[in-house]
Write a protein that holds these residues in place. Structure first.
Motif, PDB file in Angstrom:
ATOM      1  N   ASP A 119      60.567   9.223  13.742  1.00 11.37           N
ATOM      2  CA  ASP A 119      59.545   8.932  14.921  1.00 11.37           C
ATOM      3  C   ASP A 119      59.857   9.990  15.978  1.00 11.37           C
ATOM      4  O   ASP A 119      60.791  10.653  16.093  1.00 11.37           O
ATOM      5  CB  ASP A 119      60.345   7.545  15.826  1.00 11.37           C
ATOM      6  N   ILE A 166      47.896  12.119  11.512  1.00  9.34           N
ATOM      7  CA  ILE A 166      49.072  12.781  10.647  1.00  9.34           C
ATOM      8  C   ILE A 166      48.814  12.728   9.182  1.00  9.34           C
ATOM      9  O   ILE A 166      49.141  13.532   8.397  1.00  9.34           O
ATOM     10  CB  ILE A 166      50.321  11.871  11.123  1.00  9.34           C
ATOM     11  N   VAL A 200      50.241   2.577  18.826  1.00  8.63           N
ATOM     12  CA  VAL A 200      49.465   3.372  17.908  1.00  8.63           C
ATOM     13  C   VAL A 200      48.565   2.274  17.119  1.00  8.63           C
ATOM     14  O   VAL A 200      49.601   1.591  16.275  1.00  8.63           O
ATOM     15  CB  VAL A 200      50.518   4.322  17.046  1.00  8.63           C
ATOM     16  N   VAL A 204      46.811   8.788  16.317  1.00  5.71           N
ATOM     17  CA  VAL A 204      47.810   9.643  16.000  1.00  5.71           C
ATOM     18  C   VAL A 204      48.295   9.950  14.630  1.00  5.71           C
ATOM     19  O   VAL A 204      48.463  10.571  13.945  1.00  5.71           O
ATOM     20  CB  VAL A 204      48.941   9.932  17.196  1.00  5.71           C
ATOM     21  N   HIS A 222      58.804   0.349  12.258  1.00  7.47           N
ATOM     22  CA  HIS A 222      59.857   1.047  12.697  1.00  7.47           C
ATOM     23  C   HIS A 222      61.123   0.520  11.864  1.00  7.47           C
ATOM     24  O   HIS A 222      61.396  -0.582  11.542  1.00  7.47           O
ATOM     25  CB  HIS A 222      60.268   0.739  14.133  1.00  7.47           C
ATOM     26  N   PHE A 282      57.847   9.073   8.181  1.00  5.30           N
ATOM     27  CA  PHE A 282      58.434  10.335   8.893  1.00  5.30           C
ATOM     28  C   PHE A 282      59.087   9.900  10.250  1.00  5.30           C
ATOM     29  O   PHE A 282      58.953   8.790  10.283  1.00  5.30           O
ATOM     30  CB  PHE A 282      56.894  10.809   9.272  1.00  5.30           C
TER      31      PHE A 282
HETATM   32  P1  AMP Z   1      54.403   1.273  18.626  1.00  6.93           P
HETATM   33  O1  AMP Z   1      54.912   1.079  20.077  1.00  6.93           O
HETATM   34  O2  AMP Z   1      55.209   0.299  17.801  1.00  6.93           O
HETATM   35  O3  AMP Z   1      53.070   1.685  18.564  1.00  6.93           O
HETATM   36  O4  AMP Z   1      55.373   2.599  18.292  1.00  6.93           O
HETATM   37  C1  AMP Z   1      54.518   3.945  18.205  1.00  6.93           C
HETATM   38  C2  AMP Z   1      55.644   4.831  17.881  1.00  6.93           C
HETATM   39  O5  AMP Z   1      54.894   6.106  17.470  1.00  6.93           O
HETATM   40  C3  AMP Z   1      56.213   5.333  19.082  1.00  6.93           C
HETATM   41  O6  AMP Z   1      57.760   5.055  18.971  1.00  6.93           O
HETATM   42  C4  AMP Z   1      56.151   6.786  19.188  1.00  6.93           C
HETATM   43  O7  AMP Z   1      57.239   7.471  19.841  1.00  6.93           O
HETATM   44  C5  AMP Z   1      55.669   7.390  17.816  1.00  6.93           C
HETATM   45  N1  AMP Z   1      54.829   8.418  17.745  1.00  6.93           N
HETATM   46  C6  AMP Z   1      53.920   8.655  18.635  1.00  6.93           C
HETATM   47  N2  AMP Z   1      53.289   9.937  18.586  1.00  6.93           N
HETATM   48  C7  AMP Z   1      54.013  10.355  17.380  1.00  6.93           C
HETATM   49  C8  AMP Z   1      54.059  11.567  16.362  1.00  6.93           C
HETATM   50  N3  AMP Z   1      53.270  12.636  16.858  1.00  6.93           N
HETATM   51  N4  AMP Z   1      55.100  11.829  15.570  1.00  6.93           N
HETATM   52  C9  AMP Z   1      55.982  10.734  15.456  1.00  6.93           C
HETATM   53  N5  AMP Z   1      56.115   9.630  15.917  1.00  6.93           N
HETATM   54  C10 AMP Z   1      55.163   9.690  16.870  1.00  6.93           C
END
Ligand code: AMP
Length: 117
Positions: free
Chosen positions: A32, A11, A99, A7, A105, A30
């Motif tokens: 979360d 983006i 992701v 994802v 973060h 951007f």
């Molecule tokens: P991680 O678990 O460290 O890989 O964090 C992935 C983060 O990506 C999570 O906090 C999700 O809420 C965030 N996330 C997933 N899809 C999107 C999106 N389309 N836009 C913004 N944040 C996203």
């Protein structure tokens, strides 16, 4: 092997919308989509790096320096230094990474709480 269906790559490619907060040649920031605190920003490099280890081992000095300078610029421009903030990078399955594109973060705006829930 970097997976271009993730994802965050979509983006960066403009295939999935988001609200840009900050951007240079080396970083894109951007919000979360599911914020865990009042301020929850994601900082990603523009290159194809799967996680922290991949980025620190394989990115160029300019990419690494530019990325961390961008993180610091965002922290400063959001006036987070006085109240404090937390930066986190989840890596791999046991680290809870969802992701597979390296990201930081930034959590702030209220007490973040214990290191691990
Ligand atoms: P991680 O678990 O460290 O890989 O964090 C992935 C983060 O990506 C999570 O906090 C999700 O809420 C965030 N996330 C997933 N899809 C999107 C999106 N389309 N836009 C913004 N944040 C996203």
């Amino acid at each position: 092997m970097y997976d271009t269906t993730n994802v965050f790559w979509k983006i960066l490619e403009g295939d999935i919308p988001c609200t840009p907060i900050y951007e240079t040649d080396h970083i894109f920031v951007f919000p979360d989509i599911a914020p865990k605190r009042k301020i929850h920003l994601l900082c990603i490099p523009k290159g194809k790096y799967t996680d922290f280890s991949d980025f620190t081992k394989n990115a160029t000095k300019d990419e690494i320096q530019g990325f961390w300078k961008g993180v610091q610029d965002v922290i400063r421009s959001h006036n987070l230094e006085d109240q404090g903030y937390r930066i986190i990078s989840n890596m791999g399955s046991q680290g809870g990474q969802e992701v597979p594109h390296f990201h930081i973060h930034i959590l702030a705006g209220e007490p973040v709480g214990p290191l691990v829930a």
